[in-house]
Design a protein around this motif. Structure first.
Motif, short mmCIF file in Angstrom:
data_model
loop_
_atom_site.label_atom_id
_atom_site.label_comp_id
_atom_site.label_asym_id
_atom_site.label_seq_id
_atom_site.Cartn_x
_atom_site.Cartn_y
_atom_site.Cartn_z
N ILE A 134 0.85 -1.20 0.00
CA ILE A 134 0.00 0.00 0.00
C ILE A 134 0.89 1.25 0.00
CG2 ILE A 134 -1.94 1.18 1.15
CD1 ILE A 134 -2.24 -1.48 2.82
N PRO A 135 0.80 2.08 -1.05
CA PRO A 135 1.61 3.30 -1.04
C PRO A 135 1.15 4.22 0.10
CG PRO A 135 0.07 3.33 -2.88
CD PRO A 135 -0.06 1.98 -2.25
N PRO B 31 -0.58 8.56 -0.49
CA PRO B 31 -2.01 8.85 -0.67
C PRO B 31 -2.85 8.50 0.55
CG PRO B 31 -1.26 7.20 -2.28
CD PRO B 31 -0.07 7.64 -1.51
N VAL B 32 -2.47 7.43 1.26
CA VAL B 32 -3.22 7.07 2.48
C VAL B 32 -3.11 8.21 3.49
CG1 VAL B 32 -3.36 5.47 4.44
CG2 VAL B 32 -2.88 4.58 2.16
N TYR C 99 -2.40 11.39 2.96
CA TYR C 99 -3.09 12.62 2.55
C TYR C 99 -4.61 12.44 2.66
CZ TYR C 99 1.45 14.31 1.01
OH TYR C 99 2.76 14.72 0.99
N GLY C 100 -5.08 11.23 2.39
CA GLY C 100 -6.51 10.94 2.57
C GLY C 100 -6.89 11.07 4.03
N ALA C 101 -6.01 10.55 4.90
CA ALA C 101 -6.25 10.65 6.34
C ALA C 101 -6.22 12.10 6.79
CB ALA C 101 -5.19 9.84 7.09
N LEU D 56 -0.43 7.67 8.82
CA LEU D 56 -1.53 8.31 9.52
C LEU D 56 -1.26 9.67 10.15
CD1 LEU D 56 -2.99 5.13 11.30
CD2 LEU D 56 -3.99 6.33 9.35
N ASP E 201 8.08 7.20 -10.23
CA ASP E 201 6.65 7.28 -10.53
C ASP E 201 5.95 5.93 -10.41
OD1 ASP E 201 6.81 9.91 -10.91
OD2 ASP E 201 6.80 9.86 -13.10
N THR E 202 6.67 4.88 -10.72
CA THR E 202 6.02 3.56 -10.69
C THR E 202 6.16 2.88 -9.34
OG1 THR E 202 8.03 2.60 -11.55
CG2 THR E 202 6.30 3.11 -13.15
N GLY F 80 5.56 1.49 -5.93
CA GLY F 80 4.33 1.10 -5.24
C GLY F 80 3.27 0.55 -6.18
N VAL F 81 3.53 0.54 -7.46
CA VAL F 81 2.52 0.07 -8.41
C VAL F 81 2.82 -1.37 -8.86
CG1 VAL F 81 1.46 0.54 -10.65
CG2 VAL F 81 2.08 2.41 -9.17
N MET F 82 4.08 -1.68 -8.92
CA MET F 82 4.46 -3.03 -9.35
C MET F 82 4.16 -4.06 -8.26
SD MET F 82 5.76 -2.36 -12.32
CE MET F 82 6.73 -1.23 -13.30
N LEU F 83 2.92 -4.30 -8.07
CA LEU F 83 2.55 -5.20 -6.97
C LEU F 83 2.72 -6.66 -7.33
CD1 LEU F 83 -0.69 -3.35 -5.87
CD2 LEU F 83 1.58 -3.11 -4.92
N ALA G 26 -6.02 4.20 -2.26
CA ALA G 26 -5.26 4.41 -1.02
C ALA G 26 -5.70 5.71 -0.33
CB ALA G 26 -3.76 4.47 -1.33
N PHE G 27 -5.96 6.74 -1.12
CA PHE G 27 -6.43 8.02 -0.58
C PHE G 27 -7.77 7.83 0.14
CE2 PHE G 27 -8.65 12.08 -0.93
CZ PHE G 27 -7.68 12.99 -0.53
#
Lengths: 294, 181
Positions: free
Chosen positions: A117-118, A121-122, A124-126, A194, A288-289, A291-294, B17-18
């Motif tokens: 999970i990157p 964004p988590v 900033y969402g929080a 968080l 840029d990539t 966290g995307v190469m899961l 994720a956001f």
């Protein structure tokens, strides 16, 4: 290895200074501000509360510069633009505690959450939800405060009597110290996923990076031997090594300078000038990539 | 994998994720809302003297699971973030606080500057119109928590430290509503 320990020790001294400045039973900064500048505020961690100050700012109450927390918040915000999130990297013992404790836990017991999970964004969402919380009729500012819990744990340790904790505080402690703490690679999961204080500073640091006179993490490609020690030591996974290429995620960086002190070739520095990480197209692609190469 | 595809995946993951970050905070806030009765508070005022304030009732059954697991017997009888205990008389009062009849250990705490943390006493008088915050920390043995419906019953007594007269009494009842009589 000697450099790693030396840097950890140096940083540890800074965190202890941060503890003495902001937390009870000392609260030296708040005491100085209340006595020298005649500001109002408590001498414990609540007297420097950034979260309450930011929540009040969002609620439209403004930033009161006659209170200790208002002044401390103002300094942290301005410093983040010019020097990066130095508060996180140098003074925040609540972030440092799980990081240092996680070094005592074997790697095989730790989860590298950022692989799945990157974090930016988590976080900033929080942050957005944290700021919107009063409008949504919910309260998260004090109930889930790891700073307040940190102070309670320390004071409880001194008096050998743990303070009364709410379910929210116990849950915070469990997540901050264990799930996203000592059992997370780097030990800084709570900070990177968080913490609203870190998120605000990261945004300001990201903006500040565009200015040539601000301080930022710099890489000398000539000196770098891609040994990966910086990536291994980075507590927030801001620096990663993939396919023999280093990538840097400024949103995760807390300006702790662990990488600076660790690098055997002095290829990483924290100073003024241009953003040296953004110049290389290939590195940018890797960045840029991330966290995307899961 | 093409750059376009990677970019799309990156955006999609970032959005998810956001949202996840936002949902965690909103979920935490709502969870906190459901536990509002875990930490009840009281407010009172000194007016005529020897008053009996509204009974403070704490229900063990309102505790959240983390609290029940870690420290169910540690309870706070507190003025919380409310108005506190207001001195509505026209004189400054030096207040002495003691507990009576409550099971287990009890200790006073206050964020009021007049409160001396070492002696656990108010050392400066409370001026007319001013309020004092108070927290009486109780530690009730676990064995008592699930024995009877009424776990503990007693009171917090506020005295005038200068002449010993009673300013007010706060009746305190700790119950466990999960136990039927």
């Amino acid at each position: 290895m000697k450099n790693v320990k030396k840097t950890l020790l140096k940083r540890g001294i800074w965190y202890l200074i941060g503890f003495g400045l902001l937390y009870a039973p000392f609260g030296l900064l708040q005491i100085f501000l209340t006595n020298a500048l005649k500001l109002t505020g408590r001498s414990d961690i609540h007297g420097s509360c950034f979260r309450m100050a930011v929540a009040n700012l969002v609620k439209g109450k403004g930033l009161s510069l006659v209170t200790t927390s208002g002044v401390i918040t103002f300094v942290i915000l301005v410093a983040a633009i010019f020097f990066g999130p130095q508060f996180c990297g140098k003074l925040c013992i609540a972030g440092a505690l799980p990081e240092y404790a996680s070094r005592l836990v074997p790697d095989k017991l730790k989860i590298d959450w950022q692989k799945y999970i990157p974090s930016a964004p988590v976080r900033y969402g929080a942050l957005i939800a944290f700021l919107a919380a009063p409008a949504l009729g919910i309260s998260v500012t004090c109930a889930y405060c790891n700073y307040s819990l940190m102070e309670k744990l320390v004071l409880g340790g001194i008096s050998w009597d743990l303070a009364i904790l709410s379910s929210a505080a116990i849950l915070t402690g469990f997540v901050w110290l264990f799930v996203l703490g000592i059992f997370t690679k780097g030990g800084r999961g709570y900070c990177t996923y968080l913490c609203p204080i870190g998120a605000v500073q990261s945004i300001l640091h990201r903006i500040g990076i565009f200015l040539p006179f601000t301080y930022k993490l710099k890489l000398s490609k000539e000196n770098c031997i891609t040994c990966g020690l910086c990536a291994k030591e980075c507590p927030t996974r801001a620096i990663t090594l993939k396919d023999n290429l280093l990538s840097y995620n400024v949103h995760n960086c807390i300006a702790c300078s662990q990488c600076v002190g660790t690098c055997p070739k002095k290829a990483i520095t924290f100073g003024r000038g241009k953003d040296s990480w953004a110049g290389n197209k290939h590195e940018q692609y890797v960045k840029d990539t991330e966290g995307v190469m899961l | 994998m093409g750059l376009k595809c990677v970019s799309f995946r990156r955006t999609a993951i970032s959005i998810i994720a956001f949202s996840l970050g936002g949902l965690i905070i909103i979920g935490a806030g709502n969870y906190r809302k459901t536990l509002i009765d875990e930490a009840p508070s009281f407010s009172a005022s000194f007016e005529k003297g020897n008053e009996t304030f509204k009974e403070f009732v704490y229900d063990i059954n309102n505790q959240g699971i983390p609290k029940r697991l870690v420290q169910p017997g540690k309870i706070s009888v507190s003025t919380g973030h409310g108005g506190g205990i207001v001195n509505k008389t026209d004189k400054a009062i030096l207040v002495n606080v003691r507990t009576e009849g409550l099971a287990g250990k009890s200790e006073l705490e206050s964020t009021n500057p007049a409160f001396d943390k070492k002696s656990k006493k108010f050392v400066k008088p409370i001026k007319p119109g001013e309020a004092l915050s108070l927290e009486v920390d109780l530690e009730i043995p676990r064995s008592l928590l699930s024995k009877n419906r009424i776990v503990s019953q007693g009171s917090v007594i506020f005295e005038n430290a200068n002449d010993g007269t009673i300013l007010g009494t706060l009746p305190v009842k700790i119950i466990n509503s999960a136990i039927r009589d």
